[in-house]
Design an enzyme around this catalytic site. Structure first.
Site, PDB file in Angstrom:
ATOM      1  N   ARG A 170       0.834  -1.218   0.000  1.00  0.00           N
ATOM      2  CA  ARG A 170       0.000   0.000   0.000  1.00  0.00           C
ATOM      3  C   ARG A 170       0.868   1.269   0.000  1.00  0.00           C
ATOM      4  NH1 ARG A 170      -3.151  -3.490  -1.028  1.00  0.00           N
ATOM      5  NH2 ARG A 170      -5.288  -3.678  -0.306  1.00  0.00           N
ATOM      6  N   SER A 244     -11.060  -0.586   2.138  1.00  0.00           N
ATOM      7  CA  SER A 244     -10.435  -0.633   3.475  1.00  0.00           C
ATOM      8  C   SER A 244     -10.096   0.778   3.931  1.00  0.00           C
ATOM      9  CB  SER A 244      -9.137  -1.441   3.423  1.00  0.00           C
ATOM     10  OG  SER A 244      -9.372  -2.745   2.971  1.00  0.00           O
ATOM     11  N   GLU A 340      -5.817   4.339   5.222  1.00  0.00           N
ATOM     12  CA  GLU A 340      -5.339   4.027   3.862  1.00  0.00           C
ATOM     13  C   GLU A 340      -5.673   5.109   2.834  1.00  0.00           C
ATOM     14  OE1 GLU A 340      -7.070   1.676   0.613  1.00  0.00           O
ATOM     15  OE2 GLU A 340      -5.941   0.022   1.511  1.00  0.00           O
TER      16      GLU A 340
HETATM   17  P1  FAD Z   1      -8.556   8.317  -6.585  1.00  0.00           P
HETATM   18  O1  FAD Z   1      -9.337   7.939  -5.372  1.00  0.00           O
HETATM   19  O2  FAD Z   1      -9.178   9.244  -7.548  1.00  0.00           O
HETATM   20  O3  FAD Z   1      -7.154   8.890  -6.120  1.00  0.00           O
HETATM   21  C1  FAD Z   1      -6.416   8.249  -5.093  1.00  0.00           C
HETATM   22  C2  FAD Z   1      -5.066   8.971  -4.940  1.00  0.00           C
HETATM   23  O4  FAD Z   1      -4.306   8.791  -6.128  1.00  0.00           O
HETATM   24  C3  FAD Z   1      -5.215  10.484  -4.750  1.00  0.00           C
HETATM   25  O5  FAD Z   1      -4.186  10.913  -3.891  1.00  0.00           O
HETATM   26  C4  FAD Z   1      -4.997  11.038  -6.159  1.00  0.00           C
HETATM   27  O6  FAD Z   1      -4.458  12.346  -6.153  1.00  0.00           O
HETATM   28  C5  FAD Z   1      -3.990  10.044  -6.720  1.00  0.00           C
HETATM   29  N1  FAD Z   1      -4.121   9.900  -8.177  1.00  0.00           N
HETATM   30  C6  FAD Z   1      -5.180   9.402  -8.851  1.00  0.00           C
HETATM   31  N2  FAD Z   1      -4.917   9.399 -10.173  1.00  0.00           N
HETATM   32  C7  FAD Z   1      -3.682   9.911 -10.332  1.00  0.00           C
HETATM   33  C8  FAD Z   1      -2.850  10.184 -11.466  1.00  0.00           C
HETATM   34  N3  FAD Z   1      -3.240   9.895 -12.714  1.00  0.00           N
HETATM   35  N4  FAD Z   1      -1.639  10.742 -11.244  1.00  0.00           N
HETATM   36  C9  FAD Z   1      -1.224  11.032  -9.986  1.00  0.00           C
HETATM   37  N5  FAD Z   1      -1.959  10.805  -8.889  1.00  0.00           N
HETATM   38  C10 FAD Z   1      -3.172  10.247  -9.056  1.00  0.00           C
HETATM   39  N6  FAD Z   1      -7.368  -0.924  -3.209  1.00  0.00           N
HETATM   40  C11 FAD Z   1      -6.553  -2.000  -3.230  1.00  0.00           C
HETATM   41  O7  FAD Z   1      -5.327  -1.839  -3.298  1.00  0.00           O
HETATM   42  N7  FAD Z   1      -7.038  -3.261  -3.161  1.00  0.00           N
HETATM   43  C12 FAD Z   1      -8.355  -3.530  -3.074  1.00  0.00           C
HETATM   44  O8  FAD Z   1      -8.763  -4.684  -3.035  1.00  0.00           O
HETATM   45  C13 FAD Z   1      -9.258  -2.423  -3.052  1.00  0.00           C
HETATM   46  N8  FAD Z   1     -10.584  -2.618  -2.955  1.00  0.00           N
HETATM   47  C14 FAD Z   1     -11.434  -1.549  -2.913  1.00  0.00           C
HETATM   48  C15 FAD Z   1     -12.806  -1.795  -2.803  1.00  0.00           C
HETATM   49  C16 FAD Z   1     -13.702  -0.748  -2.781  1.00  0.00           C
HETATM   50  C17 FAD Z   1     -15.169  -1.043  -2.660  1.00  0.00           C
HETATM   51  C18 FAD Z   1     -13.219   0.583  -2.871  1.00  0.00           C
HETATM   52  C19 FAD Z   1     -14.201   1.726  -2.880  1.00  0.00           C
HETATM   53  C20 FAD Z   1     -11.863   0.844  -2.966  1.00  0.00           C
HETATM   54  C21 FAD Z   1     -10.941  -0.233  -2.976  1.00  0.00           C
HETATM   55  N9  FAD Z   1      -9.556  -0.031  -3.078  1.00  0.00           N
HETATM   56  C22 FAD Z   1      -8.704  -1.113  -3.123  1.00  0.00           C
HETATM   57  C23 FAD Z   1      -9.000   1.326  -3.124  1.00  0.00           C
HETATM   58  C24 FAD Z   1      -9.026   1.949  -4.561  1.00  0.00           C
HETATM   59  O9  FAD Z   1      -9.828   1.197  -5.411  1.00  0.00           O
HETATM   60  C25 FAD Z   1      -7.616   2.058  -5.148  1.00  0.00           C
HETATM   61  O10 FAD Z   1      -6.780   2.814  -4.299  1.00  0.00           O
HETATM   62  C26 FAD Z   1      -7.627   2.707  -6.533  1.00  0.00           C
HETATM   63  O11 FAD Z   1      -6.362   2.576  -7.130  1.00  0.00           O
HETATM   64  C27 FAD Z   1      -8.023   4.187  -6.506  1.00  0.00           C
HETATM   65  O12 FAD Z   1      -8.247   4.608  -7.838  1.00  0.00           O
HETATM   66  P2  FAD Z   1      -8.984   5.973  -8.164  1.00  0.00           P
HETATM   67  O13 FAD Z   1      -8.860   6.227  -9.615  1.00  0.00           O
HETATM   68  O14 FAD Z   1     -10.372   5.945  -7.618  1.00  0.00           O
HETATM   69  O15 FAD Z   1      -8.084   6.997  -7.341  1.00  0.00           O
HETATM   70  N1  EPU Z   2     -11.854 -10.479   9.058  1.00  0.00           N
HETATM   71  C1  EPU Z   2     -12.436 -10.333  10.297  1.00  0.00           C
HETATM   72  N2  EPU Z   2     -13.511  -9.488  10.400  1.00  0.00           N
HETATM   73  C2  EPU Z   2     -14.021  -8.819   9.341  1.00  0.00           C
HETATM   74  C3  EPU Z   2     -13.407  -8.964   8.082  1.00  0.00           C
HETATM   75  C4  EPU Z   2     -12.320  -9.806   7.970  1.00  0.00           C
HETATM   76  O1  EPU Z   2     -12.011 -10.931  11.286  1.00  0.00           O
HETATM   77  O2  EPU Z   2     -14.988  -8.075   9.533  1.00  0.00           O
HETATM   78  C5  EPU Z   2     -10.692 -11.380   8.926  1.00  0.00           C
HETATM   79  C6  EPU Z   2     -10.926 -12.424   7.824  1.00  0.00           C
HETATM   80  O3  EPU Z   2     -11.603 -13.530   8.334  1.00  0.00           O
HETATM   81  C7  EPU Z   2      -9.528 -12.741   7.373  1.00  0.00           C
HETATM   82  C8  EPU Z   2      -8.760 -11.448   7.625  1.00  0.00           C
HETATM   83  O4  EPU Z   2      -9.568 -10.645   8.498  1.00  0.00           O
HETATM   84  O5  EPU Z   2      -8.956 -13.743   8.175  1.00  0.00           O
HETATM   85  C9  EPU Z   2      -8.465 -10.696   6.328  1.00  0.00           C
HETATM   86  O6  EPU Z   2      -9.707 -10.376   5.690  1.00  0.00           O
HETATM   87  P1  EPU Z   2      -9.822 -10.175   4.102  1.00  0.00           P
HETATM   88  O7  EPU Z   2      -9.337 -11.400   3.388  1.00  0.00           O
HETATM   89  O8  EPU Z   2     -11.192  -9.702   3.814  1.00  0.00           O
HETATM   90  O9  EPU Z   2      -8.773  -9.078   3.786  1.00  0.00           O
HETATM   91  P2  EPU Z   2      -8.377  -7.678   4.488  1.00  0.00           P
HETATM   92  O10 EPU Z   2      -7.030  -7.847   5.107  1.00  0.00           O
HETATM   93  O11 EPU Z   2      -9.449  -7.178   5.376  1.00  0.00           O
HETATM   94  C10 EPU Z   2      -7.114  -6.842   2.392  1.00  0.00           C
HETATM   95  C11 EPU Z   2      -7.035  -5.566   1.622  1.00  0.00           C
HETATM   96  C12 EPU Z   2      -8.211  -5.464   0.672  1.00  0.00           C
HETATM   97  C13 EPU Z   2      -8.156  -6.634  -0.294  1.00  0.00           C
HETATM   98  C14 EPU Z   2      -8.235  -7.946   0.528  1.00  0.00           C
HETATM   99  C15 EPU Z   2      -8.063  -9.158  -0.327  1.00  0.00           C
HETATM  100  C16 EPU Z   2      -5.836  -3.986   2.980  1.00  0.00           C
HETATM  101  C17 EPU Z   2      -5.900  -2.753   3.829  1.00  0.00           C
HETATM  102  N3  EPU Z   2      -6.997  -4.424   2.510  1.00  0.00           N
HETATM  103  O12 EPU Z   2      -8.283  -6.752   3.212  1.00  0.00           O
HETATM  104  O13 EPU Z   2      -8.071  -4.254  -0.070  1.00  0.00           O
HETATM  105  O14 EPU Z   2      -9.222  -6.598  -1.202  1.00  0.00           O
HETATM  106  O15 EPU Z   2      -7.166  -7.951   1.505  1.00  0.00           O
HETATM  107  O16 EPU Z   2      -6.724  -9.272  -0.692  1.00  0.00           O
HETATM  108  O17 EPU Z   2      -4.757  -4.495   2.734  1.00  0.00           O
HETATM  109  C18 EPU Z   2      -8.615  -1.930  -0.043  1.00  0.00           C
HETATM  110  O18 EPU Z   2      -7.402  -1.706   0.015  1.00  0.00           O
HETATM  111  O19 EPU Z   2      -9.461  -1.008  -0.106  1.00  0.00           O
HETATM  112  C19 EPU Z   2      -9.094  -3.312  -0.016  1.00  0.00           C
HETATM  113  C20 EPU Z   2     -10.382  -3.641  -0.011  1.00  0.00           C
END
Ligand code: FAD
Ligand code: EPU
Length: 348
Positions: A170, A244, A340
């Site tokens: 991250r 997250s 995050e």
């Molecule tokens: P924005 O929210 O628009 O921007 C985020 C940051 O990046 C800001 O600081 C912005 O200034 C900068 N930025 C954006 N575009 C550019 C550019 N072209 N040049 C320079 N800076 C830029 N993240 C994970 O890693 N793993 C996950 O599994 C995950 N799951 C998610 C699930 C949900 C439901 C949601 C809502 C979010 C999740 N995220 C996850 C977080 C998010 O999807 C990522 O961080 C994604 O890359 C953000 O993209 P965005 O275009 O919306 O960025």
């Molecule tokens: N868990 C709990 N309680 C909950 C949810 C999860 O105890 O309410 C436990 C699960 O049972 C599991 C552990 O926590 O043992 C991890 O859960 P999960 O697999 O859902 O992943 P996470 O660590 O919560 C991370 C990323 C996610 C990504 C998933 C899958 C971060 C901060 N978040 O979540 O990214 O999708 O792993 O790889 O690293 C995001 O960054 O926005 C995001 C959604």
């Protein structure tokens, strides 16, 4: 070259529909750019207005604490180009404004493999390197060859190698030494023409254990990730959230071992440097926050790491809740949580 007048700069723009938490901050100025000429014109305009620039993708990883004194520049440049195919590898150049999930789906249709574990992550390709997006056992850094960007201060083009990006969990150089200095314009990826899959992440492994024993394909992994994500994470279009809200803390091995003695259920993931990543969601749930709701904000009922905007418009209330959650986790486990998403705007 475009003149600065070629882009439509909007003043005092409401940002509620440009962030997935649906928070109601306003931008002093706002522009959408769809190509390089518009990007350069917008940067020139920001300089002549004396405004800092905040690049924006789809707003899925930002928290608006209040209004933003800047030109918010929405990156919508599109295009995917195959640069090279050699042996088992293909190199692609993808413009920053492409939607991430659509791009992942496109790669699978072409027979280009390696991004399927990252399916359904919201946002743009250009934002993906900022926090080195990761999910289900794969991080972006494993597939990025280069990142192309321009300095906000003087338009200078720069290309960063994978190593230059200093990717970590991250994290990247774009959150460190180059924070707020660049707008990413395109990302080059190296993907595989061979169908190799990564299924070791616990949720994926148990998904496939329950399936018949035929070989798992990248399309199977894509489908599984989409299904698992839909069952756990709220759709931001329905329930406003930013995924997250906290990173999973990475702590010293001995500290993790001591915590595991006290809390045998705490999910722990060993890192290559000997440290251990612990599940923030588990600790937050253990502190009783899952499903908590107050003043229009709360904690998701299915996932304790996801904070929700239930209809309040105030990011400050969300940040207050986050601070309380972090404080209770610190008291209970002695572990600090770090937010995050990026926070913008002065608290109202
Ligand atoms: P924005 O929210 O628009 O921007 C985020 C940051 O990046 C800001 O600081 C912005 O200034 C900068 N930025 C954006 N575009 C550019 C550019 N072209 N040049 C320079 N800076 C830029 N993240 C994970 O890693 N793993 C996950 O599994 C995950 N799951 C998610 C699930 C949900 C439901 C949601 C809502 C979010 C999740 N995220 C996850 C977080 C998010 O999807 C990522 O961080 C994604 O890359 C953000 O993209 P965005 O275009 O919306 O960025
Ligand atoms: N868990 C709990 N309680 C909950 C949810 C999860 O105890 O309410 C436990 C699960 O049972 C599991 C552990 O926590 O043992 C991890 O859960 P999960 O697999 O859902 O992943 P996470 O660590 O919560 C991370 C990323 C996610 C990504 C998933 C899958 C971060 C901060 N978040 O979540 O990214 O999708 O792993 O790889 O690293 C995001 O960054 O926005 C995001 C959604």
């Amino acid at each position: 070259m475009s003149t600065p007048e070629a882009v439509n700069i909007q003043r005092d723009k409401a940002l509620g529909s440009y962030n997935t938490l649906a928070l109601q901050g306003r931008a002093q100025a706002f522009v959408t750019v769809g190509n390089e000429r518009e990007l350069l014109a917008a940067l020139a305009q920001a300089r002549s207005l004396g405004l800092p620039v905040i690049p924006l993708g789809e707003g899925s990883n930002i928290v608006l604490a209040g209004d933003v004194e800047a030109l918010v520049l929405r990156q919508q440049c599109r295009g995917i180009e195959v640069l090279k195919t050699a042996g088992d590898a293909v190199t692609l150049r993808v413009a920053a404004g492409e939607n991430w999930h659509d791009f992942v789906r496109w790669t699978l249709r072409q027979g280009y493999y390696g991004l399927e574990n990252l399916a359904l992550i919201p946002g743009t390709v250009g934002a993906a390197p900022i926090q080195n997006i990761g999910a289900y056992g794969v991080e972006l850094r494993a597939r990025v060859l280069r990142v192309h960007a321009r300095y906000l201060a003087d338009d200078r083009a720069v290309t960063l190698s994978n190593e230059d990006c200093a990717f970590a969990y991250r994290d990247s150089v774009f959150k460190g030494a180059l924070r707020d200095q660049l707008v990413i314009t395109a990302v080059d990826f190296t993907l595989s023409l061979q169908a190799e899959v990564t299924t070791s992440y616990p949720a994926l492994a148990s998904y496939f254990e329950a399936c018949p024993s035929r070989a798992v394909t990248p399309q199977d992994v894509f489908d599984a990730v989409v299904q698992i994500r839909r069952s756990r994470l709220p759709d931001p279009a329905v329930v406003p959230n930013a995924g997250s809200f906290f990173k999973n803390p990475v702590i010293a091995g001995e500290t993790a071992a001591a915590l595991r003695d006290s809390y045998p259920g705490l999910p722990c993931f060993s890192q290559s440097d000997g440290r251990v990543k612990v599940a923030a969601a588990w600790m937050i749930e253990h502190c009783g926050w899952k499903g908590f709701r107050r003043d229009g904000v709360g904690v998701h009922e299915q996932h304790a790491l996801v904070l929700i905007n239930y209809g309040g418009d105030n990011g400050a209330l969300l940040l207050d809740l986050a601070a309380e959650i972090a404080s209770s986790v610190r008291d209970a486990f002695g572990v600090s949580l770090e937010i995050e998403p990026r926070v913008y705007g002065d608290r109202r």
